[in-house]
Design a protein around this motif. Structure first.
Motif, mmCIF file in Angstrom:
data_model
loop_
_atom_site.group_PDB
_atom_site.id
_atom_site.type_symbol
_atom_site.label_atom_id
_atom_site.label_comp_id
_atom_site.label_asym_id
_atom_site.label_seq_id
_atom_site.Cartn_x
_atom_site.Cartn_y
_atom_site.Cartn_z
ATOM 1 N N PRO A 71 0.821 -1.206 0.000
ATOM 2 C CA PRO A 71 0.000 0.000 0.000
ATOM 3 C C PRO A 71 0.859 1.262 0.000
ATOM 4 O O PRO A 71 1.820 1.364 0.756
ATOM 5 C CB PRO A 71 -0.790 -0.090 1.323
ATOM 6 C CG PRO A 71 -0.579 -1.446 1.844
ATOM 7 C CD PRO A 71 0.609 -2.035 1.189
ATOM 8 N N ASP A 72 0.513 2.205 -0.913
ATOM 9 C CA ASP A 72 1.285 3.447 -0.941
ATOM 10 C C ASP A 72 0.384 4.666 -0.815
ATOM 11 O O ASP A 72 0.833 5.805 -0.944
ATOM 12 C CB ASP A 72 2.115 3.535 -2.234
ATOM 13 C CG ASP A 72 1.242 3.528 -3.483
ATOM 14 O OD1 ASP A 72 0.004 3.559 -3.336
ATOM 15 O OD2 ASP A 72 1.789 3.497 -4.592
ATOM 16 N N GLY A 73 -0.902 4.418 -0.601
ATOM 17 C CA GLY A 73 -1.818 5.526 -0.342
ATOM 18 C C GLY A 73 -2.190 6.318 -1.581
ATOM 19 O O GLY A 73 -2.706 7.427 -1.461
ATOM 20 N N ASP A 74 -1.952 5.766 -2.782
ATOM 21 C CA ASP A 74 -2.224 6.533 -3.993
ATOM 22 C C ASP A 74 -3.665 6.305 -4.482
ATOM 23 O O ASP A 74 -4.030 5.197 -4.894
ATOM 24 C CB ASP A 74 -1.218 6.157 -5.096
ATOM 25 C CG ASP A 74 -1.395 7.048 -6.307
ATOM 26 O OD1 ASP A 74 -1.383 8.278 -6.141
ATOM 27 O OD2 ASP A 74 -1.593 6.509 -7.412
ATOM 28 N N LEU A 75 -4.448 7.361 -4.449
ATOM 29 C CA LEU A 75 -5.869 7.280 -4.795
ATOM 30 C C LEU A 75 -6.076 6.867 -6.254
ATOM 31 O O LEU A 75 -6.929 6.027 -6.557
ATOM 32 C CB LEU A 75 -6.518 8.651 -4.524
ATOM 33 C CG LEU A 75 -7.967 8.825 -4.934
ATOM 34 C CD1 LEU A 75 -8.871 7.799 -4.271
ATOM 35 C CD2 LEU A 75 -8.447 10.235 -4.582
ATOM 36 N N GLU A 76 -5.270 7.448 -7.144
ATOM 37 C CA GLU A 76 -5.407 7.161 -8.576
ATOM 38 C C GLU A 76 -5.219 5.666 -8.854
ATOM 39 O O GLU A 76 -5.970 5.043 -9.604
ATOM 40 C CB GLU A 76 -4.341 7.980 -9.337
ATOM 41 C CG GLU A 76 -4.671 8.258 -10.779
ATOM 42 C CD GLU A 76 -5.992 9.006 -10.933
ATOM 43 O OE1 GLU A 76 -6.742 8.592 -11.821
ATOM 44 O OE2 GLU A 76 -6.267 9.949 -10.172
ATOM 45 N N SER B 169 -1.850 4.862 4.629
ATOM 46 C CA SER B 169 -1.566 4.167 3.373
ATOM 47 C C SER B 169 -2.738 3.298 2.916
ATOM 48 O O SER B 169 -2.958 3.140 1.722
ATOM 49 C CB SER B 169 -0.284 3.339 3.494
ATOM 50 O OG SER B 169 -0.457 2.366 4.487
ATOM 51 N N GLY B 170 -3.503 2.760 3.841
ATOM 52 C CA GLY B 170 -4.621 1.892 3.466
ATOM 53 C C GLY B 170 -5.906 2.646 3.160
ATOM 54 O O GLY B 170 -6.888 2.053 2.709
ATOM 55 N N TYR B 171 -5.915 3.944 3.423
ATOM 56 C CA TYR B 171 -7.168 4.701 3.316
ATOM 57 C C TYR B 171 -7.569 4.971 1.866
ATOM 58 O O TYR B 171 -8.752 5.167 1.563
ATOM 59 C CB TYR B 171 -7.037 6.011 4.096
ATOM 60 C CG TYR B 171 -8.355 6.729 4.308
ATOM 61 C CD1 TYR B 171 -9.436 6.091 4.911
ATOM 62 C CD2 TYR B 171 -8.520 8.042 3.897
ATOM 63 C CE1 TYR B 171 -10.658 6.739 5.096
ATOM 64 C CE2 TYR B 171 -9.734 8.709 4.085
ATOM 65 C CZ TYR B 171 -10.790 8.048 4.687
ATOM 66 O OH TYR B 171 -11.991 8.697 4.864
ATOM 67 N N ALA B 172 -6.590 4.965 0.950
ATOM 68 C CA ALA B 172 -6.869 5.331 -0.442
ATOM 69 C C ALA B 172 -7.929 4.429 -1.075
ATOM 70 O O ALA B 172 -8.745 4.892 -1.878
ATOM 71 C CB ALA B 172 -5.575 5.287 -1.252
ATOM 72 N N LYS B 173 -7.954 3.164 -0.715
ATOM 73 C CA LYS B 173 -8.957 2.262 -1.312
ATOM 74 C C LYS B 173 -10.368 2.666 -0.894
ATOM 75 O O LYS B 173 -11.321 2.485 -1.649
ATOM 76 C CB LYS B 173 -8.674 0.802 -0.955
ATOM 77 C CG LYS B 173 -8.687 0.476 0.522
ATOM 78 C CD LYS B 173 -8.385 -0.999 0.768
ATOM 79 C CE LYS B 173 -8.248 -1.328 2.244
ATOM 80 N NZ LYS B 173 -7.042 -0.787 2.869
ATOM 81 N N LEU B 174 -10.490 3.232 0.321
ATOM 82 C CA LEU B 174 -11.806 3.664 0.787
ATOM 83 C C LEU B 174 -12.235 4.945 0.075
ATOM 84 O O LEU B 174 -13.410 5.123 -0.262
ATOM 85 C CB LEU B 174 -11.779 3.877 2.311
ATOM 86 C CG LEU B 174 -11.341 2.652 3.113
ATOM 87 C CD1 LEU B 174 -11.289 2.949 4.594
ATOM 88 C CD2 LEU B 174 -12.287 1.491 2.869
ATOM 89 N N LEU B 175 -11.265 5.815 -0.161
ATOM 90 C CA LEU B 175 -11.555 7.046 -0.915
ATOM 91 C C LEU B 175 -11.965 6.692 -2.352
ATOM 92 O O LEU B 175 -12.908 7.269 -2.900
ATOM 93 C CB LEU B 175 -10.324 7.950 -0.951
ATOM 94 C CG LEU B 175 -9.937 8.612 0.366
ATOM 95 C CD1 LEU B 175 -8.621 9.359 0.202
ATOM 96 C CD2 LEU B 175 -11.037 9.559 0.821
#
Ligand code: NAP
Length: 256
Positions: free
Chosen positions: A180-185, A208-214
């Motif tokens: 996980p690198d936290g990249d939303l794109e 770092s894990g939050y991007a998948k939720l966004l």
């Protein structure tokens, strides 16, 4: 000089280890369960004042013995919010010794406007809650992903940092490796590329894990979120700076 047992396996523990390695007034034993190859092969940041213990202690009794034998003065429990057994074990093992013990636990993610979350109290409930015929990003870690195999009416893109052992692989889906690198794109692309209908994950917290939720929010997808297990009642902080402040106060108490 304080002898510290740092129970690790998280980004916070690694950060804490790096900070403690610069404090020659402490001797630190970093303890890892040794589940991943990375954990087994990682060497200490500063071997002069930081040593490593890899593998379990042998339950509460083994941990009690370890604390006494190693002359541990302070315990920092920076294990993952879902690594619940070790956190209970350390509280039980420390009952008589009553060493200063601090839990470092990142805050849980909170549902925001636009999120479509379905909460499950634990992993088996999340397995039951999935909708037949749907396709999910499965991001629950490699130790537990196989429990979703029984939902052969769903399709899973199973993602983990290290590969699942053959016997744990999920037949109805595909496995990918990911740090996980936290990249939303990246997360949005992945969800779209595999035409996924939802995400299944633990409420681990952290950036770092939050991007998948966004990404799921952006795409209007459902998130099956598994709530944290009950943790022991103990002194707890949610960040490294406060942990270090707490530690400095323990040192003052020791020398007073
Ligand atoms: P767990 O269920 O709480 O612990 C199971 C057993 O593994 C413990 O009883 C202990 O064995 C050993 N153990 C766990 N953490 C240890 C540590 N830091 N040092 C030495 N022994 C440890 O833990 P888990 O869920 O299997 O997680 C294992 C490790 O992976 C943890 O350190 C955790 O921080 C990390 N991790 C877990 C998750 C997750 O979702 N569970 C996610 C990311 C990272 P004995 O009883 O023999 O002492």
């Amino acid at each position: 000089m304080a002898r510290i047992l740092l129970l690790g396996g998280t980004a916070e523990a690694r950060e804490l280890e790096a900070k403690l390695a610069e404090m020659p007034e402490h001797e630190v034993i970093v303890s890892l369960a040794g589940r991943t190859q990375a954990a087994r092969s990682q060497s200490s940041i500063n071997p002069t004042c930081v040593t490593r213990h890899v593998g379990g202690f042998g339950g509460v009794e083994g941990l009690r013995h370890f604390l006494a034998q190693e002359g541990v003065d302070v315990i920092l429990d920076a294990t993952h919010p879902f690594a619940n057994r070790i956190s209970w074990n350390v509280v039980d093992a420390n009952e008589e010794l009553a060493l200063p013990l601090l839990r470092i636990e990142r805050s849980a993610w909170q549902q925001q406007a636009g999120d479509n979350w379905l909460h499950s109290p634990d992993l088996p409930h999340a397995v039951d809650a999935l909708t037949s015929g749907k396709r999910y990003l499965l991001a629950v870690g490699r130790q537990e992903a196989h429990q979703f195999s029984r939902r052969d009416d769903c399709w899973f893109l199973s993602r983990s940092i290290e590969a699942l052992p053959i016997e744990y692989q999920i037949p109805n889906g595909k496995q990918i490796l990911y740090q996980p690198d936290g990249d939303l794109e990246t997360e949005r692309d992945l969800l779209a590329r595999y035409s996924l209908d939802g995400v299944v994950c633990k409420n681990s917290g952290g950036e770092s894990g939050y991007a998948k939720l966004l990404a799921a929010r952006d795409l209007g997808l459902i998130v099956h979120i598994i709530e944290r297990p009950n943790s022991p009642d103990q002194t707890s902080v949610d960040n490294i700076d406060t942990a270090l402040l707490w530690l400095s106060r323990q040192s003052i108490d020791k020398t007073a």
